[in-house]
Design an enzyme around this catalytic site. Structure first.
Site, short mmCIF file in Angstrom:
data_model
loop_
_atom_site.label_atom_id
_atom_site.label_comp_id
_atom_site.label_asym_id
_atom_site.label_seq_id
_atom_site.Cartn_x
_atom_site.Cartn_y
_atom_site.Cartn_z
CB CYS A 2 -0.91 0.01 1.23
SG CYS A 2 -1.92 -1.47 1.41
CD1 TRP A 77 -3.62 -6.68 -2.04
CD2 TRP A 77 -2.96 -5.76 -3.95
NE1 TRP A 77 -3.68 -7.65 -3.00
CE2 TRP A 77 -3.28 -7.12 -4.18
CE3 TRP A 77 -2.51 -4.98 -5.02
CZ2 TRP A 77 -3.16 -7.70 -5.44
CZ3 TRP A 77 -2.40 -5.58 -6.26
CH2 TRP A 77 -2.73 -6.92 -6.46
CG ASN A 101 1.09 1.50 3.87
OD1 ASN A 101 -0.05 1.68 3.46
ND2 ASN A 101 2.15 2.06 3.32
CD GLU A 482 17.39 -18.18 -1.01
OE1 GLU A 482 17.33 -16.95 -1.19
OE2 GLU A 482 17.46 -19.00 -1.96
CE LYS A 486 18.80 -14.43 -2.02
NZ LYS A 486 18.64 -15.49 -3.02
CD GLU A 489 21.51 -15.69 -6.17
OE1 GLU A 489 20.76 -15.70 -7.16
OE2 GLU A 489 21.11 -15.38 -5.02
CG HIS A 505 26.14 -40.07 4.40
ND1 HIS A 505 26.30 -41.43 4.44
CD2 HIS A 505 25.26 -39.76 5.39
CE1 HIS A 505 25.54 -41.94 5.39
NE2 HIS A 505 24.90 -40.95 5.99
CE LYS A 605 14.54 -9.60 -9.06
NZ LYS A 605 15.00 -10.15 -7.76
#
Length: 610
Positions: A2, A77, A101, A482, A486, A489, A505, A605
């Site tokens: 918003c 929204w 908001n 993740e 990051k 990247e 292992h 992107k």
């Protein structure tokens, strides 16, 4: 997300309503489905609101012009409460109007109190309790600023507010807690906005409020208070006029700004699926019933695929429905059998990822119902889908996904709760517990961000490493992957994410005193197993960085070389929260390495070619 804008105008420039509408237009990129403006006209609050696009509000203003030299505006929204004029902001009583908001977590308790004291509510929103609470304190004899301050102390959640008062043509109060708000300084005028973009036509002198700040704005300036009420000074910055420069705010990189936007966008996304009156998740109508679905196929690329892996634990554990998670580029070529009546869930920030789109078409050709979770409503993937659940992350400029990932997790969590209900695997009491846990995530995210300085210092001891290992179990395992992604990247350090139980292992051979091992381990059903794996790492000289809650950190003694202590939350929502510290750690390491954080080498992107 918003959008908020407020103007205390000068008499020589006339009414503010049209300029507020102009500012709202600059916030349209955030997404919205209703809009409104309130101004003071001869001391009285007057409003114009409209469902749908901003042009509907502009037409309303043409039909019934709105005067006044002080005003606030909002693009909304729909969260709880359907997108109609009654639920549109600003909300108002005879003596207070405000725009908001975020989420008021304790609105139901406050509403019950206010109803007992005679308040009449017109909307279905949580926002309206703030209006009535301020009004009640005014009736109790407090002045406007004191009434606003007292109200802020009673609100729980993550939010931004802008408030005007009847009879007060030289006063506006703003506040931010987990949701951004800026102050603009003009020529005998003052402004509030969700970001500097909205204020660019009138000023380039901007002050970014810090977390917990609230501000008393008058025509000749602003008095900023920290959460305790103490008056503080915040730097006024000169901003450029380009969208790119302005939209970074006072952050060094888009990625950091987007990390800090997560309490807001997570709140917006939660709000769109949460009914606060019933304390339950309510998705829009789906073209299938989960009790008839034999299998879910979840597909994404990169970070989105890790969101799918978290969801696999949720769907299988709670709803007892088989789930296959695959990366789009592999899925389309291995001729996977898809059952009749199956549902395929596609995850994409842009909605244009070529591999994901082609995998979608394959599933569609094989009779699967297509449900997409995306951030761009008019994207190619959206147009090809049977149903779309949108993440309300707003534009994500940094190539390394942050807020798009966590909002994907929010939508998947809501979807998993719905699946468990439809399949008869979730009773009302458990649903209420999980729903409450979700609503608390934005404010807990704010608490996590308070560890940024500690994480930044920790990065100074890690950034010279050549390799790093991330470990987790259960839903912590995808977050470990993740975190490793990051780091790869944006810092170009080689990193791998592994299930902690698999360390023996193979990966344990990599461990020595030069390899940091980041362990994602909330105090959940897997924690004791992870603690055992940590001890194995420490015994071999590995530098363990434990990310856990207070109970988890305290129970491991001095096994960890360093810790990041997070707030305690229900294990169901822990993956959302634990995403933030791994994002911050990667960011600060990349900054120390001197890489191009927002546009790392070789990456784009949106990958629109195969």
């Amino acid at each position: 997300m918003c959008g908020i804008i407020g103007i205390i105008g000068s008499e020589k420039r006339g009414g503010v309503a049209n300029r507020i509408a102009e500012g709202l237009k600059r916030l349209e990129y955030r997404g919205y489905d209703s809009a409104g403006i309130a101004t003071l006209v001869n001391g009285h609050i007057d409003r114009r609101r409209a469902e749908g696009k901003l042009i509907n509000l502009v037409n309303r203003l043409d039909e019934a012009p709105l005067g006044g030299d002080v005003g606030i505006g909002h693009t909304r929204w729909a969260t709880h409460g359907i997108p109609n004029e009654v639920n549109a902001h600003p909300h108002a009583t005879s003596n207070v109007a405000l725009v908001h908001n975020g989420i008021i977590e304790n609105f139901k308790e406050l509403k019950a109190e206010l109803v007992d004291r005679g308040a009449n509510f017109a909307s279905e929103t949580d926002t309206e309790v703030v209006v009535h609470l301020i009004s009640q304190y005014l009736k109790d004899g407090l002045d406007p600023v004191a009434a606003a301050e007292t109200t802020l102390k009673r609100l729980e959640g993550a939010f931004a507010l802008a408030v005007i008062f009847s009879g007060e043509h030289d006063l506006m109060v703003g506040a931010r807690r987990g949701s951004p708000l800026v102050v603009g300084y003009g020529d005998n005028e003052m402004y509030l906005g969700s970001d500097a973009i909205a204020l660019a036509p009138w000023t380039n002198r901007i002050c970014y409020l810090d977390e917990g700040d609230w501000v008393v704005v008058r025509r000749d300036g602003a008095e900023i208070h920290e959460a305790s009420g103490k008056v503080v000074q915040r730097e006024i910055k000169l901003t450029a006029n380009s969208l790119g420069d302005i939209s970074k705010g006072n952050y060094r990189h888009f990625m950091l700004k987007e990390i800090y936007e997560q309490p807001t966008v997570i709140g917006d996304t939660i709000h769109s699926f949460f009914n606060p009156e019933e304390r339950s998740i309510q998705l829009p109508p789906l073209p299938f019933d989960f009790k008839n679905v034999p299998k879910l196929t979840i597909i994404g690329c990169g970070t989105a695929s890790y969101a799918g892996l978290v969801a696999k634990y949720w769907f299988e554990g709670m709803a007892r429905i088989p789930v296959e998670v695959d990366v789009a580029s592999e899925f389309r070529y291995r001729a996977a059998p898809l059952p009749e009546g199956g549902v395929a869930i596609f995850l994409s920030q842009s909605g244009e990822t070529m591999d994901t789109l082609e995998a979608l078409k394959l599933c569609k050709a094989q009779g699967q119902t297509i449900l997409s979770i995306i951030n761009v409503a008019d994207s190619s993937i959206a147009r090809e889908s049977d149903v779309v659940l949108q993440t309300l992350a707003g534009p994500e400029i940094g190539v390394a996904s942050t807020k798009a990932f966590t909002t994907q997790l929010v939508v998947l969590a809501c979807l998993a709760i719905t699946a468990a209900k439809q399949r008869g695997k979730l009773d009302a009491q458990t649903e209420a517990i999980l729903s409450q846990a979700i609503t608390e995530v934005p404010s807990r995210c704010v608490e996590v961000l308070h560890h940024d300085e500690h994480i930044q210092k920790l990065a100074q001891d890690i950034f010279k490493a050549r390799d790093a290992l991330y470990l987790g179990r259960g839903t912590g395992y995808p977050i470990a992957m993740e975190g490793a992604l990051k780091l790869k990247e944006i810092s170009y350090i080689h990193a791998e994410g592994y299930p902690a139980g698999e360390m023996k292992h193979g990966p344990i051979a990599l461990i020595d005193e030069q390899v940091p091992v980041i362990v994602v381990a909330p105090k959940d059903q897997w924690f004791d197993k992870v603690a055992s794996n940590m001890a194995e790492v420490a015994a071999r000289g590995g530098k363990v960085v434990l990310i856990s809650d207070g109970e988890g950190v305290d129970s491991t003694g001095d096994t960890a070389w360093a810790t990041i202590r997070l707030p305690s939350v229900h294990p169901f929502v822990a993956p959302i929260l634990y995403s933030i510290p791994v994002q911050l750690l990667a960011y600060h390491i990349a900054v120390l390495k001197g890489t191009d954080v927002d546009q790392p080498r070789n990456l784009a992107k949106s990958v629109t070619v195969e």
